[in-house]
Scaffold this motif. Structure first.
Motif, PDB file in Angstrom:
ATOM      1  N   ASP A   1       0.827  -1.210   0.000  1.00  0.00           N
ATOM      2  CA  ASP A   1       0.000   0.000   0.000  1.00  0.00           C
ATOM      3  C   ASP A   1       0.858   1.255   0.000  1.00  0.00           C
ATOM      4  O   ASP A   1       0.561   2.223  -0.711  1.00  0.00           O
ATOM      5  N   LEU A   2       1.920   1.243   0.780  1.00  0.00           N
ATOM      6  CA  LEU A   2       2.815   2.400   0.833  1.00  0.00           C
ATOM      7  C   LEU A   2       3.498   2.618  -0.509  1.00  0.00           C
ATOM      8  O   LEU A   2       3.607   3.752  -0.980  1.00  0.00           O
ATOM      9  N   ALA A   3       3.933   1.550  -1.150  1.00  0.00           N
ATOM     10  CA  ALA A   3       4.584   1.672  -2.457  1.00  0.00           C
ATOM     11  C   ALA A   3       3.614   2.238  -3.492  1.00  0.00           C
ATOM     12  O   ALA A   3       3.970   3.123  -4.279  1.00  0.00           O
ATOM     13  N   VAL A   4       2.390   1.752  -3.484  1.00  0.00           N
ATOM     14  CA  VAL A   4       1.377   2.263  -4.411  1.00  0.00           C
ATOM     15  C   VAL A   4       1.103   3.736  -4.122  1.00  0.00           C
ATOM     16  O   VAL A   4       0.985   4.553  -5.041  1.00  0.00           O
ATOM     17  N   ALA A   5       1.015   4.098  -2.849  1.00  0.00           N
ATOM     18  CA  ALA A   5       0.745   5.497  -2.487  1.00  0.00           C
ATOM     19  C   ALA A   5       1.867   6.413  -2.951  1.00  0.00           C
ATOM     20  O   ALA A   5       1.609   7.523  -3.433  1.00  0.00           O
ATOM     21  N   VAL A   6       3.113   5.975  -2.838  1.00  0.00           N
ATOM     22  CA  VAL A   6       4.241   6.798  -3.270  1.00  0.00           C
ATOM     23  C   VAL A   6       4.200   7.011  -4.779  1.00  0.00           C
ATOM     24  O   VAL A   6       4.367   8.128  -5.271  1.00  0.00           O
ATOM     25  N   VAL A   7       3.955   5.942  -5.527  1.00  0.00           N
ATOM     26  CA  VAL A   7       3.893   6.055  -6.986  1.00  0.00           C
ATOM     27  C   VAL A   7       2.719   6.937  -7.401  1.00  0.00           C
ATOM     28  O   VAL A   7       2.855   7.822  -8.261  1.00  0.00           O
ATOM     29  N   MET A   8       1.561   6.734  -6.797  1.00  0.00           N
ATOM     30  CA  MET A   8       0.388   7.551  -7.124  1.00  0.00           C
ATOM     31  C   MET A   8       0.612   9.003  -6.718  1.00  0.00           C
ATOM     32  O   MET A   8       0.199   9.927  -7.418  1.00  0.00           O
ATOM     33  N   GLY A   9       1.259   9.218  -5.591  1.00  0.00           N
ATOM     34  CA  GLY A   9       1.552  10.585  -5.150  1.00  0.00           C
ATOM     35  C   GLY A   9       2.478  11.302  -6.115  1.00  0.00           C
ATOM     36  O   GLY A   9       2.277  12.484  -6.420  1.00  0.00           O
ATOM     37  N   ALA A  10       3.472  10.599  -6.616  1.00  0.00           N
ATOM     38  CA  ALA A  10       4.387  11.216  -7.589  1.00  0.00           C
ATOM     39  C   ALA A  10       3.655  11.549  -8.881  1.00  0.00           C
ATOM     40  O   ALA A  10       3.828  12.641  -9.443  1.00  0.00           O
ATOM     41  N   PHE A  59       0.389  12.044  -9.254  1.00  0.00           N
ATOM     42  CA  PHE A  59      -0.577  13.105  -8.987  1.00  0.00           C
ATOM     43  C   PHE A  59       0.120  14.432  -8.760  1.00  0.00           C
ATOM     44  O   PHE A  59      -0.400  15.487  -9.127  1.00  0.00           O
ATOM     45  N   GLY A  60       1.314  14.384  -8.181  1.00  0.00           N
ATOM     46  CA  GLY A  60       2.096  15.611  -7.993  1.00  0.00           C
ATOM     47  C   GLY A  60       2.404  16.279  -9.321  1.00  0.00           C
ATOM     48  O   GLY A  60       2.363  17.509  -9.437  1.00  0.00           O
ATOM     49  N   ALA A  61       2.694  15.477 -10.335  1.00  0.00           N
ATOM     50  CA  ALA A  61       2.950  16.038 -11.664  1.00  0.00           C
ATOM     51  C   ALA A  61       1.700  16.708 -12.224  1.00  0.00           C
ATOM     52  O   ALA A  61       1.781  17.777 -12.848  1.00  0.00           O
ATOM     53  N   VAL A  62       0.540  16.106 -11.996  1.00  0.00           N
ATOM     54  CA  VAL A  62      -0.718  16.692 -12.477  1.00  0.00           C
ATOM     55  C   VAL A  62      -0.986  18.023 -11.783  1.00  0.00           C
ATOM     56  O   VAL A  62      -1.319  19.027 -12.427  1.00  0.00           O
ATOM     57  N   VAL A  63      -0.835  18.046 -10.462  1.00  0.00           N
ATOM     58  CA  VAL A  63      -1.095  19.278  -9.714  1.00  0.00           C
ATOM     59  C   VAL A  63      -0.092  20.361 -10.090  1.00  0.00           C
ATOM     60  O   VAL A  63      -0.462  21.527 -10.271  1.00  0.00           O
ATOM     61  N   THR A  64       1.180  20.003 -10.235  1.00  0.00           N
ATOM     62  CA  THR A  64       2.198  20.981 -10.623  1.00  0.00           C
ATOM     63  C   THR A  64       1.893  21.564 -12.000  1.00  0.00           C
ATOM     64  O   THR A  64       2.010  22.776 -12.210  1.00  0.00           O
ATOM     65  N   THR A  65       1.487  20.724 -12.937  1.00  0.00           N
ATOM     66  CA  THR A  65       1.122  21.206 -14.270  1.00  0.00           C
ATOM     67  C   THR A  65      -0.069  22.145 -14.196  1.00  0.00           C
ATOM     68  O   THR A  65      -0.101  23.194 -14.859  1.00  0.00           O
ATOM     69  N   PHE A  66      -1.065  21.795 -13.384  1.00  0.00           N
ATOM     70  CA  PHE A  66      -2.248  22.649 -13.222  1.00  0.00           C
ATOM     71  C   PHE A  66      -1.860  24.014 -12.654  1.00  0.00           C
ATOM     72  O   PHE A  66      -2.298  25.053 -13.142  1.00  0.00           O
ATOM     73  N   VAL A  67      -1.019  24.009 -11.629  1.00  0.00           N
ATOM     74  CA  VAL A  67      -0.607  25.275 -11.012  1.00  0.00           C
ATOM     75  C   VAL A  67       0.231  26.101 -11.983  1.00  0.00           C
ATOM     76  O   VAL A  67      -0.005  27.306 -12.162  1.00  0.00           O
ATOM     77  N   ASN A  68       1.213  25.460 -12.639  1.00  0.00           N
ATOM     78  CA  ASN A  68       2.111  26.211 -13.521  1.00  0.00           C
ATOM     79  C   ASN A  68       1.447  26.688 -14.804  1.00  0.00           C
ATOM     80  O   ASN A  68       1.814  27.745 -15.330  1.00  0.00           O
ATOM     81  N   ASN A  69       0.501  25.927 -15.339  1.00  0.00           N
ATOM     82  CA  ASN A  69      -0.067  26.256 -16.642  1.00  0.00           C
ATOM     83  C   ASN A  69      -1.471  26.845 -16.596  1.00  0.00           C
ATOM     84  O   ASN A  69      -1.962  27.312 -17.628  1.00  0.00           O
ATOM     85  N   VAL A  70      -2.121  26.801 -15.453  1.00  0.00           N
ATOM     86  CA  VAL A  70      -3.466  27.377 -15.350  1.00  0.00           C
ATOM     87  C   VAL A  70      -3.504  28.497 -14.316  1.00  0.00           C
ATOM     88  O   VAL A  70      -3.875  29.633 -14.628  1.00  0.00           O
ATOM     89  N   LEU A  71      -3.130  28.177 -13.078  1.00  0.00           N
ATOM     90  CA  LEU A  71      -3.277  29.164 -12.011  1.00  0.00           C
ATOM     91  C   LEU A  71      -2.238  30.289 -12.085  1.00  0.00           C
ATOM     92  O   LEU A  71      -2.589  31.459 -11.908  1.00  0.00           O
ATOM     93  N   MET A  72      -0.976  29.951 -12.313  1.00  0.00           N
ATOM     94  CA  MET A  72       0.055  30.998 -12.376  1.00  0.00           C
ATOM     95  C   MET A  72      -0.161  31.964 -13.550  1.00  0.00           C
ATOM     96  O   MET A  72       0.040  33.173 -13.380  1.00  0.00           O
ATOM     97  N   PRO A  73      -0.587  31.505 -14.737  1.00  0.00           N
ATOM     98  CA  PRO A  73      -0.889  32.478 -15.793  1.00  0.00           C
ATOM     99  C   PRO A  73      -2.040  33.421 -15.424  1.00  0.00           C
ATOM    100  O   PRO A  73      -2.025  34.593 -15.793  1.00  0.00           O
ATOM    101  N   ILE A  74      -3.009  32.918 -14.679  1.00  0.00           N
ATOM    102  CA  ILE A  74      -4.095  33.794 -14.220  1.00  0.00           C
ATOM    103  C   ILE A  74      -3.531  34.849 -13.275  1.00  0.00           C
ATOM    104  O   ILE A  74      -3.871  36.033 -13.363  1.00  0.00           O
ATOM    105  N   ILE A  75      -2.641  34.430 -12.368  1.00  0.00           N
ATOM    106  CA  ILE A  75      -2.020  35.390 -11.450  1.00  0.00           C
ATOM    107  C   ILE A  75      -1.155  36.376 -12.226  1.00  0.00           C
ATOM    108  O   ILE A  75      -1.134  37.567 -11.916  1.00  0.00           O
ATOM    109  N   SER A  76      -0.463  35.905 -13.255  1.00  0.00           N
ATOM    110  CA  SER A  76       0.376  36.826 -14.032  1.00  0.00           C
ATOM    111  C   SER A  76      -0.462  37.846 -14.781  1.00  0.00           C
ATOM    112  O   SER A  76      -0.018  38.965 -15.012  1.00  0.00           O
TER     113      SER A  76
END
Length: 129
Positions: A16-25, A27-44
């Protein structure tokens, strides 16, 4: 020796821990892409800059870089809360309502001294009767 290793690896919490780490990594890429390409341009659009890196620079001290990281952190936390946590809580609440599961209120822990005094009082009353 190998059987012990196999038993360790096959334990449910390790897998379970191994699956959570892989899924977290992932999902982290998805959230980072959302912040960098959607939210930060709105702030800019609002602020006029894509980041705060050149804001408050005093020689080698770059306070703006810290502000950019702080804003990114807040945006990531907000994205996770509003896109994942809040909808998931609504789904769980709706499922519990459908199944008739009611949330049990957590009772406050009783002070051990009060519990002991209550036992003494009950014992004295029982002895009296």
């Amino acid at each position: 020796m190998l059987s012990g290793f196999k038993a360790f690896i096959m334990k449910g919490n390790v897998v379970d821990l191994a699956v959570a780490v892989v899924m977290g990594a992932a999902f982290g890429a998805v959230v980072t892409t959302f912040v960098n390409n959607v939210l930060m341009p709105i702030i800019s659009l609002i602020v006029g800059q894509p980041n705060f890196d050149n804001f408050l620079v005093f020689g080698p001290v770059k306070i703006g870089v810290f502000l950019t990281a702080l804003v990114n952190f807040v945006l990531v936390a907000a994205a996770i809360y509003f896109v994942i946590v809040m909808p998931m809580n609504h789904v769980i609440e709706r499922r519990n309502r459908k199944l008739g599961i009611k949330e049990v209120a957590d009772e406050e822990p009783i002070d051990p001294q009060i519990a002991l005094l209550t036992e003494i009082r009950d014992a004295l009353e029982a002895r009296r009767n």
